[in-house]
Design an enzyme around this catalytic site. Structure first.
Site, PDB file in Angstrom:
ATOM      1  N   GLU A  79       0.835  -1.213   0.000  1.00 43.42           N
ATOM      2  CA  GLU A  79       0.000   0.000   0.000  1.00 43.42           C
ATOM      3  C   GLU A  79       0.867   1.260   0.000  1.00 43.42           C
ATOM      4  O   GLU A  79       0.552   2.234  -0.671  1.00 43.42           O
ATOM      5  CB  GLU A  79      -0.955   0.004   1.202  1.00 43.42           C
ATOM      6  N   ASP A 117       3.611  -4.307  -5.774  1.00 47.55           N
ATOM      7  CA  ASP A 117       4.163  -5.585  -5.294  1.00 47.55           C
ATOM      8  C   ASP A 117       5.687  -5.533  -5.311  1.00 47.55           C
ATOM      9  O   ASP A 117       6.354  -5.964  -4.371  1.00 47.55           O
ATOM     10  CB  ASP A 117       3.692  -6.745  -6.183  1.00 47.55           C
TER      11      ASP A 117
HETATM   12 ZN   LIG Z   1      -2.669  -2.536  -4.565  1.00 47.01          ZN
END
Ligand SMILES: [Zn+2]
Length: 419
Positions: free
Chosen positions: A282, A363
């Site tokens: 995030e 990611d």
């Molecule tokens: Zn995301």
């Protein structure tokens, strides 16, 4: 022949057929064999259950989309054989009986339209929550929470939606050529100020937020945030389990007011390192400016929309399709939104492509800064398992509808960062 008639009917049937085809392809691409990657997370029963969940939801979508196709057609054309006149016109004529000005009439028109469609859809909403979600063990909500939520939504619609709509009507009533610019500025300003309002007033109307307890998780998160120089104002746990067993984590706020909310369900399902790697993902969205570009792109999109809308205000030929006796700014907004569907679909696909790219990038950010891609992988696997995600969606469904890449693709990409 009215050209808009052909376009509107074309749009409605195209949308229905496309979603029908995509859903069917998606069902056919369910793989009875558990993908190798998930052998350590899913057992056979759980995998069967996840497929059953996809099937049940798809069957339900066949029914709801067919029903809403029929409702749309009835709203436009009525059902003369049953003595039902075109519904939009009926509502408009009813609203006009009161003799209010255009803005109040417009609010009544939108209000009635919302109430009617919401009322028609209540049985489907109840079935989805209290039968489908219940059967798969997700539903945690009660009837009283469910209906209180509805009342709160109405309250917010009146408090926030009504002034926004009134101003939009006013602009299009008053400024011919420049109305779209005013409306655009209004909506963009609204999306900017709604974030803090949401955090302070709206989110607490629905959920309880409690600061994350002191402990190793809090220390780990704080150390990480300091490391990547990402100050957060609040770190909270949200009682998502009040309504549903689905799990998530989210960020909100900008600048100095950033906050992280972890669903209590997520805290139960994952270990500390997995949670940390999700948070790092995030943070990646912020650090890589995904949030800012997202706001910018949606502002551009709404500008385009308001400009095209301005070309269709009070278009008599368009109003004829809906059997309307009189034209109005407020009904123009509704009819235009149908006409605009293909453009918004294309833009939606474009935004989904960007969003999926951003997910890979976030990611990667998590893998490189939190340094434990294996934990993000196992976290993603657990989340898929607990949410009964479809592990093998059809590519066309992904292309059109997925804001996130299929979890298998994310895992594949994450593996390259494994030390
Ligand atoms: Zn995301």
């Amino acid at each position: 022949m009215n050209i808009y008639f052909i376009i509107i009917i074309g749009i409605i049937f195209f949308e229905y057929t496309l979603s029908f085809v995509v859903r069917t392809l998606n069902l056919n691409s369910l793989d009875p064999n558990l993908p190798k990657e998930f052998e350590d997370t899913f057992d056979n029963d759980k995998y069967l259950k996840s497929q059953e969940y996809t099937k049940t939801n798809s069957k339900f979508a066949y029914i709801t989309s067919t029903f809403s196709l029929l409702v749309s057609l009835m709203f436009i054309f009525g059902f003369p054989q049953l003595g039902i006149n075109p519904v939009y016109n009926e509502i408009d004529q009813f609203v006009r009986l009161y003799g209010y000005g255009n803005i109040v009439a417009g609010l009544m028109f939108f209000g009635l339209l919302t109430l009617i469609t919401d009322f028609i859809n209540i049985p489907f909403g109840l079935y989805k929550t209290f039968v489908i979600e219940e059967r798969f063990g997700f539903n945690k909500t009660t009837y009283s929470t469910y209906f209180t939520d509805k009342l709160k939504a109405y309250f917010l619609m009146i408090l926030l939606g009504a002034p926004l709509l009134s101003l939009t009507f006013f602009f299009f009533e008053t400024y011919d050529n420049y109305a779209w610019i005013f409306a655009w500025v209004l909506i963009v300003s609204f999306t900017l100020i709604i974030q803090p309002i949401y955090n302070i007033f709206i989110a607490p109307m629905y959920n309880k937020f409690t600061p994350l307890d002191k402990g190793t998780l809090l220390t780990k998160i704080n150390d990480y945030l300091k490391n990547v120089d990402f100050p957060v104002k609040k770190l909270e746990v949200m009682d998502g389990s009040k309504r549903s067993g689905h799990s998530n984590a989210y960020f909100s706020g900008m600048g100095k007011n950033k906050r992280i909310a972890l669903f209590d369900t997520l805290m139960e399902q994952m270990d500390e390192d997995e949670i940390l790697s999700v948070i790092a993902h995030e943070v990646g969205h912020y650090k890589l400016k995904h949030v800012h570009t997202g706001i910018f792109l949606s502002a551009v999109q709404s500008g385009i929309m308001f400009f095209i809308l301005s070309l269709f205000i009070n278009n008599r030929t368009l109003f004829d399709v809906f059997g309307m006796q009189e034209t109005s700014v407020y009904a123009s907004l509704v009819f235009f939104s149908i006409l605009y569907t293909p453009i918004s679909m294309i833009m939606g696909v474009f935004f989904s492509i960007i969003s999926r790219k951003n997910e890979f990038a976030a990611d990667e950010y998590s893998a490189k800064t939190a340094n434990m891609p294996e934990c993000l992988i196992s976290g993603l696997k657990k989340m898929s398992k607990e949410n009964l995600s479809n592990l093998t969606p059809h590519w066309l469904n992904v292309f059109l509808n997925y804001s996130h890449p299929p979890v298998l693709k994310r895992i594949e990409a994450l593996k390259q960062y494994n030390k």
